[in-house]
Design a protein around this motif. Sequence first.
Motif, PDB file in Angstrom:
ATOM      1  N   MET A  84      38.974  90.116 117.285  1.00  0.00           N
ATOM      2  CA  MET A  84      40.212  90.644 117.836  1.00  0.00           C
ATOM      3  C   MET A  84      39.997  92.063 118.330  1.00  0.00           C
ATOM      4  O   MET A  84      39.140  92.788 117.813  1.00  0.00           O
ATOM      5  N   CYS A  85      40.804  92.479 119.278  1.00  0.00           N
ATOM      6  CA  CYS A  85      40.756  93.864 119.733  1.00  0.00           C
ATOM      7  C   CYS A  85      41.089  94.790 118.576  1.00  0.00           C
ATOM      8  O   CYS A  85      42.094  94.603 117.892  1.00  0.00           O
ATOM      9  N   GLN A  86      40.241  95.786 118.355  1.00  0.00           N
ATOM     10  CA  GLN A  86      40.436  96.689 117.231  1.00  0.00           C
ATOM     11  C   GLN A  86      41.625  97.622 117.412  1.00  0.00           C
ATOM     12  O   GLN A  86      42.064  98.267 116.457  1.00  0.00           O
ATOM     13  N   VAL A  87      42.179  97.689 118.614  1.00  0.00           N
ATOM     14  CA  VAL A  87      43.335  98.551 118.871  1.00  0.00           C
ATOM     15  C   VAL A  87      44.635  97.768 118.783  1.00  0.00           C
ATOM     16  O   VAL A  87      45.537  98.093 118.011  1.00  0.00           O
ATOM     17  N   CYS A  88      44.745  96.682 119.573  1.00  0.00           N
ATOM     18  CA  CYS A  88      46.031  95.969 119.668  1.00  0.00           C
ATOM     19  C   CYS A  88      46.019  94.599 119.007  1.00  0.00           C
ATOM     20  O   CYS A  88      47.048  93.913 119.013  1.00  0.00           O
ATOM     21  N   THR A  89      44.893  94.152 118.479  1.00  0.00           N
ATOM     22  CA  THR A  89      44.708  92.857 117.806  1.00  0.00           C
ATOM     23  C   THR A  89      44.751  91.662 118.751  1.00  0.00           C
ATOM     24  O   THR A  89      44.854  90.530 118.287  1.00  0.00           O
ATOM     25  N   ARG A  90      44.680  91.888 120.057  1.00  0.00           N
ATOM     26  CA  ARG A  90      44.679  90.751 120.972  1.00  0.00           C
ATOM     27  C   ARG A  90      43.465  89.878 120.675  1.00  0.00           C
ATOM     28  O   ARG A  90      42.335  90.342 120.673  1.00  0.00           O
ATOM     29  N   PRO A  91      43.681  88.560 120.470  1.00  0.00           N
ATOM     30  CA  PRO A  91      42.544  87.662 120.220  1.00  0.00           C
ATOM     31  C   PRO A  91      41.854  87.323 121.532  1.00  0.00           C
ATOM     32  O   PRO A  91      42.411  87.527 122.621  1.00  0.00           O
ATOM     33  N   PRO A  92      40.641  86.806 121.479  1.00  0.00           N
ATOM     34  CA  PRO A  92      39.955  86.415 122.712  1.00  0.00           C
ATOM     35  C   PRO A  92      40.735  85.319 123.442  1.00  0.00           C
ATOM     36  O   PRO A  92      41.219  84.373 122.809  1.00  0.00           O
ATOM     37  N   GLU A  93      40.870  85.456 124.757  1.00  0.00           N
ATOM     38  CA  GLU A  93      41.541  84.415 125.540  1.00  0.00           C
ATOM     39  C   GLU A  93      40.697  83.147 125.579  1.00  0.00           C
ATOM     40  O   GLU A  93      41.216  82.042 125.618  1.00  0.00           O
ATOM     41  N   ASP A  94      39.395  83.336 125.579  1.00  0.00           N
ATOM     42  CA  ASP A  94      38.460  82.214 125.586  1.00  0.00           C
ATOM     43  C   ASP A  94      37.425  82.479 124.497  1.00  0.00           C
ATOM     44  O   ASP A  94      36.655  83.434 124.580  1.00  0.00           O
ATOM     45  N   LEU A  95      37.409  81.652 123.464  1.00  0.00           N
ATOM     46  CA  LEU A  95      36.504  81.870 122.339  1.00  0.00           C
ATOM     47  C   LEU A  95      35.041  81.796 122.742  1.00  0.00           C
ATOM     48  O   LEU A  95      34.171  82.314 122.041  1.00  0.00           O
ATOM     49  N   ASP A  96      34.754  81.146 123.860  1.00  0.00           N
ATOM     50  CA  ASP A  96      33.370  81.019 124.313  1.00  0.00           C
ATOM     51  C   ASP A  96      32.971  82.119 125.295  1.00  0.00           C
ATOM     52  O   ASP A  96      31.803  82.210 125.674  1.00  0.00           O
ATOM     53  N   ALA A  97      33.921  82.942 125.701  1.00  0.00           N
ATOM     54  CA  ALA A  97      33.620  84.009 126.656  1.00  0.00           C
ATOM     55  C   ALA A  97      33.045  85.225 125.926  1.00  0.00           C
ATOM     56  O   ALA A  97      33.355  85.463 124.763  1.00  0.00           O
ATOM     57  N   PRO A  98      32.192  86.002 126.590  1.00  0.00           N
ATOM     58  CA  PRO A  98      31.641  87.201 125.958  1.00  0.00           C
ATOM     59  C   PRO A  98      32.734  88.191 125.584  1.00  0.00           C
ATOM     60  O   PRO A  98      33.742  88.321 126.275  1.00  0.00           O
ATOM     61  N   SER A  99      32.532  88.886 124.465  1.00  0.00           N
ATOM     62  CA  SER A  99      33.461  89.913 124.003  1.00  0.00           C
ATOM     63  C   SER A  99      33.021  91.273 124.528  1.00  0.00           C
ATOM     64  O   SER A  99      31.833  91.533 124.722  1.00  0.00           O
ATOM     65  N   LEU A 100      33.991  92.152 124.739  1.00  0.00           N
ATOM     66  CA  LEU A 100      33.705  93.503 125.210  1.00  0.00           C
ATOM     67  C   LEU A 100      33.555  94.438 124.014  1.00  0.00           C
ATOM     68  O   LEU A 100      34.466  94.558 123.184  1.00  0.00           O
ATOM     69  N   PHE A 101      32.407  95.097 123.929  1.00  0.00           N
ATOM     70  CA  PHE A 101      32.171  96.089 122.885  1.00  0.00           C
ATOM     71  C   PHE A 101      32.049  97.462 123.540  1.00  0.00           C
ATOM     72  O   PHE A 101      31.352  97.623 124.548  1.00  0.00           O
ATOM     73  N   LEU A 102      32.726  98.428 122.960  1.00  0.00           N
ATOM     74  CA  LEU A 102      32.738  99.805 123.447  1.00  0.00           C
ATOM     75  C   LEU A 102      32.208 100.693 122.333  1.00  0.00           C
ATOM     76  O   LEU A 102      32.810 100.794 121.269  1.00  0.00           O
ATOM     77  N   PRO A 120      35.326  94.526 118.644  1.00  0.00           N
ATOM     78  CA  PRO A 120      35.500  94.530 120.097  1.00  0.00           C
ATOM     79  C   PRO A 120      36.844  95.111 120.525  1.00  0.00           C
ATOM     80  O   PRO A 120      37.721  95.377 119.695  1.00  0.00           O
ATOM     81  N   VAL A 121      36.984  95.298 121.833  1.00  0.00           N
ATOM     82  CA  VAL A 121      38.244  95.774 122.417  1.00  0.00           C
ATOM     83  C   VAL A 121      38.572  94.905 123.622  1.00  0.00           C
ATOM     84  O   VAL A 121      37.686  94.283 124.217  1.00  0.00           O
ATOM     85  N   CYS A 122      39.841  94.871 123.998  1.00  0.00           N
ATOM     86  CA  CYS A 122      40.219  94.269 125.268  1.00  0.00           C
ATOM     87  C   CYS A 122      40.083  95.341 126.346  1.00  0.00           C
ATOM     88  O   CYS A 122      39.985  96.541 126.046  1.00  0.00           O
ATOM     89  N   VAL A 123      40.088  94.952 127.599  1.00  0.00           N
ATOM     90  CA  VAL A 123      39.865  95.905 128.690  1.00  0.00           C
ATOM     91  C   VAL A 123      40.935  96.993 128.728  1.00  0.00           C
ATOM     92  O   VAL A 123      40.606  98.184 128.842  1.00  0.00           O
ATOM     93  N   PRO A 124      42.235  96.663 128.630  1.00  0.00           N
ATOM     94  CA  PRO A 124      43.231  97.742 128.638  1.00  0.00           C
ATOM     95  C   PRO A 124      43.043  98.735 127.498  1.00  0.00           C
ATOM     96  O   PRO A 124      43.171  99.954 127.702  1.00  0.00           O
ATOM     97  N   CYS A 125      42.714  98.251 126.308  1.00  0.00           N
ATOM     98  CA  CYS A 125      42.530  99.164 125.180  1.00  0.00           C
ATOM     99  C   CYS A 125      41.254  99.987 125.327  1.00  0.00           C
ATOM    100  O   CYS A 125      41.168 101.094 124.799  1.00  0.00           O
TER     101      CYS A 125
END
Length: 229
Positions: A84-102, A120-125
């Motif tokens: 989940m996004c460490q800021v807003c808790t948004r879960p991955p939209e696609d569990l098989d898609a790569p996650s974004l790490f910052l 990980p984080v989502c792009v907006p966060c």
Amino acid sequence: MLPPAPPGVVPYIAGYSEEALLNPRIVRHALFSGVAYADETPHDRDSFGMLWVRPTLLPKRRRGEPRLREVHPYRQRRAMANMMCQVCTRPPEDLDAPSLFLLRDTGGPVQEGERTASPPVCVPCAGISIQLCHALRRDHYVAARVEHAPAWGVAGLVYDPDTLTPLPGKELERVEYGTERAPWTVAARTVVALYGVTPVDLDEEFSRLGTDRLEEEFARVAGFVGAGW
């Protein structure tokens, strides 16, 4: 152009002033070599058998003031386990898609097999974080899409087998699951290893969403996670 980040955003994994760690008595485990709690319950260990600190769990209105340099062990562990996004808790939209790490820039891009305790984080966060987080501002960050991030171990306090006191050195030491020190460690963070790493340009990620969408997402995040950054 990246829109201004909303002020007052507090990441989900951040600690708060009233969320002190509990201090159960440390003893030797009765059945195997390692530490245990005198009043241990099944909830005190993860699925790898690692003993974890006991954090205070409070509703948000009772947590006190945010402490942005601190990380809440349970929320960090939950975010990492579910990607989940460490800021807003948004879960991955696609569990098989790569996650974004910052990650904080330490002199190079994110490496294959690199280990991190930062979920990980989502792009907006990511756009909010690079503007508001002191450790990441002024381009002091690197970003990558990661295909797999399996649990590698933990960061925690390692105890002396003879004295049952923490070993001198770092406050939190990274310990790999299954190693000699693991049974003598009380975990406070999940550490994952990053595989299938592809460095990304965040400006391209932001451009792909567009300014209007980013502004909408910034407003969503600000309303969800509250004030206090």
